[in-house]
Motif scaffolding. Structure first.
Motif, PDB file in Angstrom:
ATOM      1  N   ALA A   1      -2.336   5.135   1.604  1.00 46.36           N
ATOM      2  CA  ALA A   1      -1.920   4.309   2.743  1.00 46.36           C
ATOM      3  C   ALA A   1      -2.187   5.033   4.051  1.00 46.36           C
ATOM      4  O   ALA A   1      -2.646   4.428   5.031  1.00 46.36           O
ATOM      5  CB  ALA A   1      -0.440   3.955   2.624  1.00 46.36           C
TER       6      ALA A   1
ATOM      7  N   THR B   1      -8.090  -4.620   5.997  1.00 46.90           N
ATOM      8  CA  THR B   1      -9.129  -4.589   7.034  1.00 46.90           C
ATOM      9  C   THR B   1      -9.656  -5.983   7.360  1.00 46.90           C
ATOM     10  O   THR B   1     -10.068  -6.245   8.497  1.00 46.90           O
ATOM     11  CB  THR B   1     -10.306  -3.700   6.587  1.00 46.90           C
TER      12      THR B   1
ATOM     13  N   ASN C   1     -13.412   3.037   5.777  1.00 45.83           N
ATOM     14  CA  ASN C   1     -12.091   3.094   5.145  1.00 45.83           C
ATOM     15  C   ASN C   1     -12.196   2.836   3.648  1.00 45.83           C
ATOM     16  O   ASN C   1     -11.557   3.514   2.838  1.00 45.83           O
ATOM     17  CB  ASN C   1     -11.179   2.065   5.823  1.00 45.83           C
ATOM     18  N   TYR C   2     -13.024   1.859   3.298  1.00 49.14           N
ATOM     19  CA  TYR C   2     -13.192   1.491   1.876  1.00 49.14           C
ATOM     20  C   TYR C   2     -13.767   2.663   1.080  1.00 49.14           C
ATOM     21  O   TYR C   2     -13.300   2.981  -0.034  1.00 49.14           O
ATOM     22  CB  TYR C   2     -14.116   0.284   1.782  1.00 49.14           C
TER      23      TYR C   2
ATOM     24  N   TYR D   1      -6.106  -4.248  -1.699  1.00 44.89           N
ATOM     25  CA  TYR D   1      -5.235  -4.239  -0.521  1.00 44.89           C
ATOM     26  C   TYR D   1      -5.959  -3.654   0.682  1.00 44.89           C
ATOM     27  O   TYR D   1      -5.756  -4.093   1.822  1.00 44.89           O
ATOM     28  CB  TYR D   1      -3.961  -3.447  -0.815  1.00 44.89           C
ATOM     29  N   SER D   2      -6.790  -2.651   0.422  1.00 44.94           N
ATOM     30  CA  SER D   2      -7.541  -2.062   1.525  1.00 44.94           C
ATOM     31  C   SER D   2      -8.454  -3.097   2.164  1.00 44.94           C
ATOM     32  O   SER D   2      -8.577  -3.174   3.388  1.00 44.94           O
ATOM     33  CB  SER D   2      -8.361  -0.872   1.006  1.00 44.94           C
ATOM     34  N   ARG D   3      -9.102  -3.896   1.295  1.00 45.86           N
ATOM     35  CA  ARG D   3      -9.929  -4.981   1.817  1.00 45.86           C
ATOM     36  C   ARG D   3      -9.071  -6.024   2.523  1.00 45.86           C
ATOM     37  O   ARG D   3      -9.440  -6.529   3.586  1.00 45.86           O
ATOM     38  CB  ARG D   3     -10.709  -5.633   0.675  1.00 45.86           C
TER      39      ARG D   3
ATOM     40  N   ILE E   1      -7.499  -0.870  -3.718  1.00 43.63           N
ATOM     41  CA  ILE E   1      -8.778  -1.193  -3.079  1.00 43.63           C
ATOM     42  C   ILE E   1      -8.778  -2.635  -2.579  1.00 43.63           C
ATOM     43  O   ILE E   1      -9.272  -2.935  -1.484  1.00 43.63           O
ATOM     44  CB  ILE E   1      -9.933  -0.941  -4.066  1.00 43.63           C
TER      45      ILE E   1
ATOM     46  N   ALA F   1      -5.857   4.832   4.735  1.00 46.51           N
ATOM     47  CA  ALA F   1      -6.243   3.494   5.196  1.00 46.51           C
ATOM     48  C   ALA F   1      -5.826   3.245   6.641  1.00 46.51           C
ATOM     49  O   ALA F   1      -6.496   2.527   7.383  1.00 46.51           O
ATOM     50  CB  ALA F   1      -5.631   2.439   4.284  1.00 46.51           C
TER      51      ALA F   1
ATOM     52  N   VAL G   1     -11.055   5.384   0.601  1.00 40.66           N
ATOM     53  CA  VAL G   1     -10.047   4.992  -0.386  1.00 40.66           C
ATOM     54  C   VAL G   1     -10.616   5.059  -1.798  1.00 40.66           C
ATOM     55  O   VAL G   1      -9.947   5.534  -2.734  1.00 40.66           O
ATOM     56  CB  VAL G   1      -9.515   3.573  -0.065  1.00 40.66           C
TER      57      VAL G   1
ATOM     58  N   MET H   1       0.831  -1.201   0.000  1.00 42.38           N
ATOM     59  CA  MET H   1       0.000   0.000   0.000  1.00 42.38           C
ATOM     60  C   MET H   1       0.869   1.256   0.000  1.00 42.38           C
ATOM     61  O   MET H   1       0.592   2.225  -0.717  1.00 42.38           O
ATOM     62  CB  MET H   1      -0.932  -0.011   1.213  1.00 42.38           C
TER      63      MET H   1
END
Length: 644
Positions: free
Chosen positions: A227, A354, A321-322, A349-351, A347, A230, A325, A219
């Motif tokens: 980043a 979390t 957060n999603y 990576y964001s998932r 996105i 997030a 982002v 990220m």
């Protein structure tokens, strides 16, 4: 039995709901101690870590490569909409001239080739590479889980062995002071819960932590700005998880404590089922059960509810957060600072970032429950043990059965006097009868000979050797004991008799059975000596159970025999026969006979009359009757009761 009641021992089913456990230690030390038990499997743990790192690394690389596939598709779709034969710069300039600045930025940032569609060959290579990566990651994860499962199960097996060994090293006072159901709950339910918690959390915990680290690195590489966005929710989620976990940990400890207490109450009620019905106390027992069950239900509800709100809270923060982002990423694509594939990868990576945090939160209840059970198991493992046998134990030169008490003092509780400065000698071949009112210390006396308890002062010698200097195994190997409370284990009648001497021949076993008058009723059973019995008796009556235990003692052929109301459950005619058999058995060995019915000990060589832990009279039956003391009063009371 005439021994003083030991602390926490016995009582009718409604008199006790189990002994509450001591306050559990904190979460951190118990969790570290539990993980420390994995130390013997260091190499396996290292292999699990390596496999986990590689598997997670492959999974983390996947979104970046998929982002490249997205860029190829997007560039191809956009390129086919442009006129062929012009350069990328010219296409971007034409778009700006038409007022489409965003399209121009996308043409430049996505490396669009005007007139050229999707490069399916390149796209196929990228997708095949992604499939290979994910298949490799799955295989490594499978291997990691297989290794970890073996490590956890071997660790739990070792824990069970340690608990089993510990139980054999615990003093009798520890067992007497606790409900059997509560103690068994630690050995069974708590260890099973530790096993399930480790099995379900170890692999997921390791994978989640590695995923968080790996995803965070990618990220930051893709977009430091996204980043930071997030990571804004991490401190809040960490604080929330810790705050909820602190509240739920105490409830998990209470849940397993109440489980142990409820097991103790159920065990007592089941064991004393007949007694409960005889005295009409069923409603009271059911009320006690309902109260304990309600306490367990309340603690379980609170622990599960409090820990259960962690995951929804984490999902809510993850969704916020999603959204953040996605919005900021779209703006970055529109400005040409990032490609569409990079935003897509971020996105994902964001998932991925979390999701493991949410998984860690959801595992909190399992982890807390497992550690709470581990605390209870560790409390058992840390309990004071009986005094260890001497490194070089003393050995009797000969086994004659001479027992001497020399100024012996003993108390179950320091503030409750029982035996003080008691001295007596039982010569080889003598039959020593011990009588007295309930609580006089009769059974305590023989328990001290067996070293079930340690003396407070004085010493006991067996054939001139202090029993404290002998190993318990050597001491007890020469002693046979028949208790008032009979005990049979699950097995055949033959197995139960042979327990006294596993090396005995079939002829010796049947000779012992005939001497104890077991043979006469066994012959009437369909399966004879192969009839299966258990602690509840099964196909035999209470009196027949006691005869089997007497036959077991006959077969052991000990130099010292202890009979604690050994004929209390047999009929009068059988008692006379067994008394004759026991007289033959006692003819060449020392015997201690605890009796309430004085008619059974008239022929004893020495009768000790105890009261309050002291020997108040001693002599033969005729001598004590002539003295018109405590023994005479006991005898007259029984004779008068018999006449009336």
């Amino acid at each position: 039995m005439a021994a003083q009641r030991r602390p926490g021992g016995g009582g009718p089913p409604w008199a006790s709901l189990g002994v509450p456990t001591e306050k559990a230690s904190s979460f951190g030390p118990s969790a570290r101690r539990l993980l420390g038990r994995l130390a013997p499997h260091r190499l396996g743990v290292v292999a699990v870590l390596v496999l986990g790192v590689v598997s997670v690394a492959l999974n983390v690389v996947g979104p970046v490569i998929l982002g490249r596939a997205t860029d190829l598709i997007f560039a191809g779709v956009l390129g086919r909409q442009l006129s062929a034969g012009i350069s990328t710069a010219q296409a971007a300039a034409d778009a700006r001239a038409a007022g489409n600045d965003t399209t121009a930025t996308l043409i430049e940032s996505q490396n669009v080739i005007p007139g050229v569609g999707v490069d399916f060959a390149a796209l196929g290579r990228v997708l095949l590479f992604v499939v290979a990566i994910y298949v490799g990651a799955s295989l490594l994860a499978y291997l990691q889980g297989w290794l970890l499962n073996g490590i956890v199960q071997r660790t739990i097996a070792a824990l069970r062995r340690d608990v089993e060994d510990k139980l054999h090293r615990l003093p009798l006072s520890y067992v007497d002071a606790r409900s059997r159901g509560e103690l068994l709950s630690r050995v069974t339910n708590d260890i099973d819960n530790v096993s399930q918690s480790l099995q379900q959390t170890m692999s997921q915990l390791l994978t989640s932590l590695l995923t968080v680290v790996g995803v965070l690195v990618f990220m930051v590489v893709i977009s430091p700005l996204l980043a930071v966005i997030a990571l804004l929710t991490v401190p809040l989620s960490t604080w929330m998880t810790r705050a909820i976990a602190r509240r739920s940990q105490g409830q998990f400890v209470a849940q397993w404590r109440y489980t142990g207490e409820l097991n103790g109450q159920i065990e007592e009620a089941f064991t004393g089922h007949e007694l409960v019905n005889v005295f009409g106390r069923r409603a009271e027992v059911e009320a006690d059960f309902a109260a304990k069950n309600a306490e367990l239900r309340g603690a379980s509800y609170r622990s599960q509810f409090v820990s259960g709100i962690i995951m929804p809270s984490m999902m809510f923060l993850g969704n916020l957060n999603y959204v953040a982002v996605a919005v900021v990423g779209a703006l970055r694509v529109a400005s040409g600072a990032m490609t569409l594939g990079e935003v897509q990868a971020f996105i994902q990576y964001s998932r991925q970032f979390t999701q493991p945090l949410t998984q860690l939160a959801s595992m909190t209840n399992l982890l807390q429950s497992g550690v709470a059970s581990a605390e209870r198991v560790f409390e058992l493992l840390d309990a004071p043990e009986q005094v260890a046998d001497p490194v070089v134990p003393a050995v009797r030169a000969q086994r004659r059965g001479r027992v001497a008490f020399e100024h012996v003092s003993f108390r179950y509780r320091p503030d409750v006097p029982l035996i003080d400065d008691l001295s007596l000698v039982a010569e080889p071949g003598q039959t020593v009868a011990i009588v007295g009112p309930t609580g006089a210390g009769k059974t305590t006396l023989v328990n001290l000979v067996m070293r079930f308890y340690e003396l407070d002062a004085g010493r006991i010698t067996l054939d001139g050797v202090d029993i404290a200097t002998m190993s318990r195994a050597d001491l007890r190997s020469g002693i046979g004991m028949v208790l008032q409370d009979t005990w049979l284990f699950g097995g055949t009648i033959r197995d139960n008799i042979a327990y006294g001497n596993p090396d005995a021949t079939e002829e010796q076993l049947q000779a012992a059975a005939r001497a104890a008058y077991v043979d006469r009723f066994v012959r009437r059973l369909p399966d004879g000596y192969d009839t299966r019995v258990d602690s509840d008796g099964g196909a035999v009556s209470a009196g027949e159970k006691q005869l089997i235990t007497i036959a077991r003692a006959f077969l052991a052929d000990p130099s010292l025999l202890i009979l604690d109301e050994a004929t209390s459950s047999v009929d009068t005619r059988t008692e006379v026969l067994v008394q004759r058999a026991m007289a033959r058995l006692r003819s060449d060995r020392t015997s201690f006979v605890i009796a309430h019915r004085l008619s059974t000990i008239r022929d004893a060589d020495l009768i000790l009359v105890m009261d309050g832990g002291r020997i108040v009279e001693q002599g033969t039956h005729d001598e004590l009757l002539a003295a018109h003391g405590a023994y005479h009063a006991l005898y007259e009371a029984q004779f008068a009761a018999a006449q009336s």
